[in-house]
Design a protein around this motif. Structure first.
Motif, short mmCIF file in Angstrom:
data_model
loop_
_atom_site.label_atom_id
_atom_site.label_comp_id
_atom_site.label_asym_id
_atom_site.label_seq_id
_atom_site.Cartn_x
_atom_site.Cartn_y
_atom_site.Cartn_z
N LEU A 1 0.85 -1.18 0.00
CA LEU A 1 0.00 0.00 0.00
C LEU A 1 0.89 1.23 0.00
CD1 LEU A 1 -2.73 1.52 0.40
CD2 LEU A 1 -2.43 1.18 2.86
N VAL A 2 0.70 2.13 -0.99
CA VAL A 2 1.48 3.36 -1.10
C VAL A 2 0.51 4.54 -1.05
CG1 VAL A 2 3.10 4.67 -2.50
CG2 VAL A 2 3.21 2.17 -2.49
N ILE A 3 0.79 5.49 -0.16
CA ILE A 3 -0.12 6.62 0.07
C ILE A 3 0.65 7.93 -0.07
CG2 ILE A 3 -1.63 7.76 1.73
CD1 ILE A 3 -2.03 5.07 3.09
N ASP A 4 0.06 8.88 -0.77
CA ASP A 4 0.55 10.26 -0.83
C ASP A 4 -0.69 11.14 -0.73
OD1 ASP A 4 1.71 12.69 -1.28
OD2 ASP A 4 2.28 12.31 -3.36
N GLU A 5 -0.97 11.63 0.49
CA GLU A 5 -2.24 12.29 0.74
C GLU A 5 -2.08 13.45 1.71
OE1 GLU A 5 -5.31 8.48 0.21
OE2 GLU A 5 -4.98 9.36 2.19
N VAL A 6 -3.18 14.17 1.91
CA VAL A 6 -3.29 15.16 2.98
C VAL A 6 -4.24 14.61 4.03
CG1 VAL A 6 -2.88 17.08 1.41
CG2 VAL A 6 -5.23 16.43 1.97
N GLU A 7 -4.03 15.02 5.27
CA GLU A 7 -4.94 14.65 6.35
C GLU A 7 -6.16 15.55 6.33
OE1 GLU A 7 -2.31 12.74 9.94
OE2 GLU A 7 -2.66 14.89 9.96
N GLU A 8 -7.32 14.95 6.47
CA GLU A 8 -8.52 15.77 6.60
C GLU A 8 -8.45 16.49 7.94
OE1 GLU A 8 -13.38 15.37 6.69
OE2 GLU A 8 -12.15 13.66 6.10
N PRO A 9 -8.57 17.81 7.96
CA PRO A 9 -8.41 18.55 9.22
C PRO A 9 -9.54 18.25 10.20
CG PRO A 9 -9.21 20.00 7.49
CD PRO A 9 -8.87 18.70 6.83
N GLY A 10 -9.19 18.35 11.48
CA GLY A 10 -10.19 18.23 12.52
C GLY A 10 -10.50 16.83 12.98
N LEU A 11 -9.86 15.81 12.38
CA LEU A 11 -10.18 14.44 12.74
C LEU A 11 -9.11 13.80 13.61
CD1 LEU A 11 -11.83 13.07 9.50
CD2 LEU A 11 -12.84 14.24 11.45
N ASN A 12 -8.07 14.54 13.96
CA ASN A 12 -7.17 14.11 15.02
C ASN A 12 -6.98 15.29 15.96
OD1 ASN A 12 -5.29 15.83 13.76
ND2 ASN A 12 -4.33 14.15 12.64
N ASN A 13 -6.03 15.21 16.89
CA ASN A 13 -5.92 16.26 17.90
C ASN A 13 -5.01 17.40 17.49
OD1 ASN A 13 -3.75 14.30 18.21
ND2 ASN A 13 -3.16 15.42 20.06
N PHE A 14 -4.61 17.46 16.21
CA PHE A 14 -3.82 18.58 15.73
C PHE A 14 -4.72 19.66 15.17
CE2 PHE A 14 -1.59 20.60 12.07
CZ PHE A 14 -0.65 21.29 12.80
N GLN A 15 -4.44 20.92 15.54
CA GLN A 15 -5.22 22.05 15.07
C GLN A 15 -4.35 22.88 14.13
OE1 GLN A 15 -8.25 21.98 15.97
NE2 GLN A 15 -9.15 23.91 15.34
N LEU A 16 -4.88 23.21 12.94
CA LEU A 16 -4.09 23.94 11.96
C LEU A 16 -3.72 25.34 12.43
CD1 LEU A 16 -5.92 22.82 8.71
CD2 LEU A 16 -3.61 22.21 9.41
N ASN A 17 -4.65 26.04 13.10
CA ASN A 17 -4.37 27.34 13.71
C ASN A 17 -3.65 28.31 12.76
OD1 ASN A 17 -5.50 26.79 16.22
ND2 ASN A 17 -3.61 25.88 17.01
N GLY A 18 -4.32 28.61 11.66
CA GLY A 18 -3.79 29.61 10.74
C GLY A 18 -2.86 29.07 9.68
N ALA A 19 -2.60 27.76 9.66
CA ALA A 19 -1.76 27.19 8.61
C ALA A 19 -2.41 27.41 7.25
CB ALA A 19 -1.54 25.70 8.86
#
Length: 413
Positions: A142-160
């Motif tokens: 399995l090979v993945i090159d993706e972005v994480e959907e925001p808000g579904l883990n405990n990281f907050q983008l905060n202006g990114a």
């Protein structure tokens, strides 16, 4: 619409088609978390399961999405998104052996926020080897090159200005002695997966994971089997200068699989899970872990599913340790009058964080779609999604509503 590759997935327990292991998953989708109950299901299909169509299929979705909070923040920013999702799949039968391959893409163009435009790529392959009447094997990549959907883990983008991007490669090998219909069956699996994060100061999450699982199934009734499973997971952080999140995890599970009637089948596992971190500043995690997955088919065209899980996973915030996650997912799909059908899903997630953060999050998501099967190769749909998270820390709270309209086409030979 169900294509050749989807039929191949349903014919056997294809864990290489899942996103990642439950404990270290990046939660690209909420549903993937709960239905990872099939982790090392161990039911390697016999050659009789290969009596299915083979060939190449092509498909694509095109849709327009209105999202009122694209970054999943307290004060959200809205946008209209144009998405194209191509797919190509192959199923080939070579004597008693089967080769399955698939590519899925997702290209997203934002009308007002072009900096967050992205292209996701996911390629996977699997080789099922029917060696003898008792021995089977499976190799997967399995090979993945993706972005994480925001808000579904405990990281907050905060202006990114862009979503978190990551690459991942997973290699797996599995062998079983005995068949699914046998009185007893042993299944052994090894998997190696690497993660590489490219932006938003997430390099501390770069890691390599080795997973070893042994499972024994014992048939106690004609339609039921008892499960005994031991799993070892070793996660080694590649960047340990700032905050080492390496850990070793052991799980001891027992449970039951059943096919009570033609309408109901399911699996339940429960046991003890222990996670020990190399970093002395992080408290170790241990306690109850369980997985439940039940399907109910009121008729041949409808399906209801209940999936519940409780496990630990790593943090996406620097200096925070792991967290304990409980997921409940209820989904239902059924045909309506004429060529119409509907799908609905509800998810509840509880995240309890370890350490001094004094934080817990409650996430709720409701999804619904109305589908119209115009032709055998063309389907149109409209849908709505509502996602909300409440937290002990206000900065992590948000509400999000999405409306979408799209079409899907699928061709095979």
């Amino acid at each position: 619409m169900k294509g050749l590759v989807q039929q191949a997935k349903n014919a056997s327990s294809i864990d290489v088609f899942s996103r990642t292991s439950t404990s270290i998953m990046n939660t690209s989708t909420l549903k993937a978390s709960a239905i990872s109950l099939g982790l090392c299901l161990g039911m390697l299909a016999s050659s009789t399961a290969y009596a299915q169509e083979q060939g190449v299929e092509f498909g694509a979705e095109a849709r327009v999405v209105f999202d009122d909070n694209i970054f999943r923040e307290v004060d959200g920013e809205s946008d209209t998104i144009f998405e194209v999702l191509p797919t190509i799949g192959y199923v080939g039968l070579y004597g008693k052996h089967k080769l399955t391959a698939e590519y899925d893409g997702k290209y997203a163009l934002y009308t007002d926020n072009s900096d967050v435009n992205y292209a996701n790529h996911r390629a996977r392959g699997q080789l099922d080897l029917d060696l003898t009447t008792r021995w089977n094997a499976r190799l997967g990549v399995l090979v993945i090159d993706e972005v994480e959907e925001p808000g579904l883990n405990n990281f907050q983008l905060n202006g990114a200005e862009e979503f978190t991007e990551f690459d991942s490669v997973r290699l797996s090998a599995e062998t079983s002695y005995g068949q699914r219909q046998s009185a007893g069956q042993f299944v052994f699996k090894y998997a190696n997966q690497s993660f590489d994060y490219e932006n938003n100061n997430q390099a501390f999450r770069d890691r390599t994971i080795d997973e070893l699982t042994g499972t024994f199934f014992w048939r106690v009734f004609p339609r039921s089997r008892v499960i005994f499973e031991v799993r070892s997971l070793m996660s080694d952080s590649d960047n340990i200068v700032g905050f080492n999140q390496s850990f070793d995890q052991l799980s001891y599970l027992t449970g039951l699989t059943w096919e009570a009637t033609a309408k109901t089948e399911g699996e339940f596992r429960i046991g003890y899970q222990n996670t020990e971190y190399d970093n002395p500043l992080i408290d170790d995690l241990d306690g109850l872990s369980f997985f439940l997955d039940v399907d109910y088919k009121p008729d041949s065209d409808s399906l209801a599913n209940l999936a519940i899980s409780r496990t630990t996973r790593d943090s996406a915030e620097l200096t925070l340790a792991g967290l304990e996650t409980t997921d409940i997912v209820l989904s239902y799909k059924t045909p309506l009058a004429g060529r119409f059908a509907m799908e609905a899903e509800y998810l509840y997630r509880l995240d309890d964080f370890d350490g001094a953060s004094n934080r817990s999050d409650d996430t709720n998501r409701i999804k619904g779609q109305l589908l119209y099967d115009a032709y055998n190769w063309l389907e149109a749909y409209v849908g709505v999604e509502y996602l909300t998270r409440s937290s002990d820390l206000e900065i992590f709270e948000y509400d999000n509503t999405r409306f979408l309209i799209g079409v899907e086409i699928l061709f095979d030979n």
